[in-house]
Design a protein around this motif. Structure first.
Motif, PDB file in Angstrom:
ATOM      1  N   ARG A  89      -5.479   7.882  -2.394  1.00 45.39           N
ATOM      2  CA  ARG A  89      -4.460   6.976  -1.879  1.00 45.39           C
ATOM      3  C   ARG A  89      -4.990   5.570  -1.593  1.00 45.39           C
ATOM      4  NH1 ARG A  89      -0.005   9.889  -0.458  1.00 45.39           N
ATOM      5  NH2 ARG A  89      -0.295  12.162  -0.392  1.00 45.39           N
ATOM      6  N   SER A  90      -4.061   4.634  -1.618  1.00 42.72           N
ATOM      7  CA  SER A  90      -4.365   3.260  -1.263  1.00 42.72           C
ATOM      8  C   SER A  90      -4.364   3.113   0.255  1.00 42.72           C
ATOM      9  CB  SER A  90      -3.322   2.321  -1.873  1.00 42.72           C
ATOM     10  OG  SER A  90      -3.437   1.023  -1.346  1.00 42.72           O
ATOM     11  N   SER A  91      -5.066   2.119   0.755  1.00 43.24           N
ATOM     12  CA  SER A  91      -5.077   1.806   2.178  1.00 43.24           C
ATOM     13  C   SER A  91      -4.980   0.297   2.345  1.00 43.24           C
ATOM     14  CB  SER A  91      -6.372   2.308   2.826  1.00 43.24           C
ATOM     15  OG  SER A  91      -6.521   1.781   4.129  1.00 43.24           O
ATOM     16  N   ASN A 103       1.211   4.095  -3.086  1.00 43.58           N
ATOM     17  CA  ASN A 103       0.995   5.525  -2.852  1.00 43.58           C
ATOM     18  C   ASN A 103       2.203   6.354  -3.273  1.00 43.58           C
ATOM     19  OD1 ASN A 103      -1.596   5.226  -1.826  1.00 43.58           O
ATOM     20  ND2 ASN A 103      -0.894   4.993   0.288  1.00 43.58           N
ATOM     21  N   ALA A 127      -4.311   2.839  -5.962  1.00 40.97           N
ATOM     22  CA  ALA A 127      -4.278   4.290  -5.829  1.00 40.97           C
ATOM     23  C   ALA A 127      -4.734   4.856  -7.165  1.00 40.97           C
ATOM     24  CB  ALA A 127      -2.878   4.775  -5.478  1.00 40.97           C
ATOM     25  N   GLU A 131       2.188   9.250  -6.183  1.00 38.01           N
ATOM     26  CA  GLU A 131       2.666  10.614  -5.959  1.00 38.01           C
ATOM     27  C   GLU A 131       3.704  11.010  -7.008  1.00 38.01           C
ATOM     28  OE1 GLU A 131       4.124  10.888  -2.008  1.00 38.01           O
ATOM     29  OE2 GLU A 131       2.171  10.501  -1.063  1.00 38.01           O
ATOM     30  N   SER A 159       0.827  -1.198   0.000  1.00 33.17           N
ATOM     31  CA  SER A 159       0.000   0.000   0.000  1.00 33.17           C
ATOM     32  C   SER A 159       0.865   1.253   0.000  1.00 33.17           C
ATOM     33  CB  SER A 159      -0.929  -0.008   1.217  1.00 33.17           C
ATOM     34  OG  SER A 159      -1.742   1.156   1.238  1.00 33.17           O
ATOM     35  N   ARG A 160       1.897   1.260   0.835  1.00 34.95           N
ATOM     36  CA  ARG A 160       2.806   2.414   0.872  1.00 34.95           C
ATOM     37  C   ARG A 160       3.538   2.589  -0.458  1.00 34.95           C
ATOM     38  NH1 ARG A 160       6.560   3.362   5.939  1.00 34.95           N
ATOM     39  NH2 ARG A 160       6.957   5.137   4.555  1.00 34.95           N
TER      40      ARG A 160
END
Length: 267
Positions: A65-67, A32, A75, A36, A28-29
């Motif tokens: 954003r993804s979670s 994102n 995303a 960006e 997920s990070r």
């Protein structure tokens, strides 16, 4: 305008074998971070391909954003779409896909009062006041729409009859040489003077020596745009170039901060 990113990479598979519980968080990070980067890359390209783009255009991209709570991690980089009549998509999307653009808010108002037929658009005329970015000034647009009786907000016409009369005259004054200033005049699509004069909104300029017509808004049948902004390609190339690195970095960071005895790394 969504681009899906495949995280089923070699790094992803290796991470599953080290600490499955941390993979989803890291993925997920990483997604994102890539989104960006893609957003910034598209904004940089806008400054290259557009002539003096406004900050409104540059900031027209939104980022969803993804979670890790999502069942399917994703995303989204997309153009803001405030309403159906005037939005970032209205202005920028035609430069991505080509073809005709969507209509603007002022065009919707002109169509609403029967001034602008379906399939017709508005472009600035020689007498249009342009801002620093080459766009027709909001003040003049408001003035013209007030005169034409189409400038409404929540069903309320913002111009009373005295304001309309004053704006329509454009500061028409009298002197010893006669009247000077201007009045607004509309040459409708299919009007009697369409053969000699383009349809649109004109200023009839009065001087002590006569009058002349200067176009403020010109009505045109269609507007066609070439593909100038490689939105999809830019974001996809950004994802291809950085996803693996971003995932590895995010996973290793998750492992350093995780509260369990088994430690691992993809380094």
């Amino acid at each position: 305008m969504k681009i899906n990113i495949d995280v089923n990479t070699a790094e992803f598979k290796r991470a599953m074998g080290v600490a499955e519980s941390q993979v989803k968080y890291a993925a997920s990070r990483a997604i994102n971070a890539v989104a960006e980067k893609g957003q910034k890359a598209v904004q940089a390209e806008m400054r290259k391909v557009f002539d003096r783009p406004t900050e409104w255009v540059i900031n027209s991209l939104r980022l969803k954003r993804s979670s890790k709570a999502q069942t399917k991690l994703e995303a989204e980089v997309a153009f803001k779409d405030r309403n159906s009549a005037e939005s970032s998509r209205t202005m920028v999307e035609p430069h991505v896909v080509g073809g005709s653009r969507r209509f603007k808010a002022m065009e919707a108002r002109l169509r609403g009062i029967g001034m602008l037929p379906a399939g017709w658009f508005v472009v600035p005329g020689a007498a249009a006041k342009l801002d620093a970015n080459g766009n027709m000034s909001r003040g003049q647009i408001s003035q013209v729409l007030n005169v034409l009786g189409s400038y409404t907000e929540a069903g309320f016409n913002k111009a009373n009859i005295n304001t309309v009369r004053r704006l329509a005259k454009g500061g028409l004054k009298s002197s010893q040489y006669g009247q000077f200033g201007f009045t607004y005049w509309v040459n409708p699509v299919g009007g009697k003077r369409s053969g000699r004069l383009l349809p649109g909104v004109y200023q009839r300029v009065q001087t002590g020596f006569g009058s002349s017509l200067k176009p403020v808004m010109v009505f045109v049948k269609s507007t066609s745009y070439k593909k100038r902004l490689d939105f999809y390609g830019i974001v996809q190339r950004t994802a291809d170039a950085s996803l693996s690195t971003e995932f590895t970095s995010a996973f290793n960071e998750a492992m350093r901060t995780a509260r369990f005895s088994q430690q691992g790394s993809l380094l």
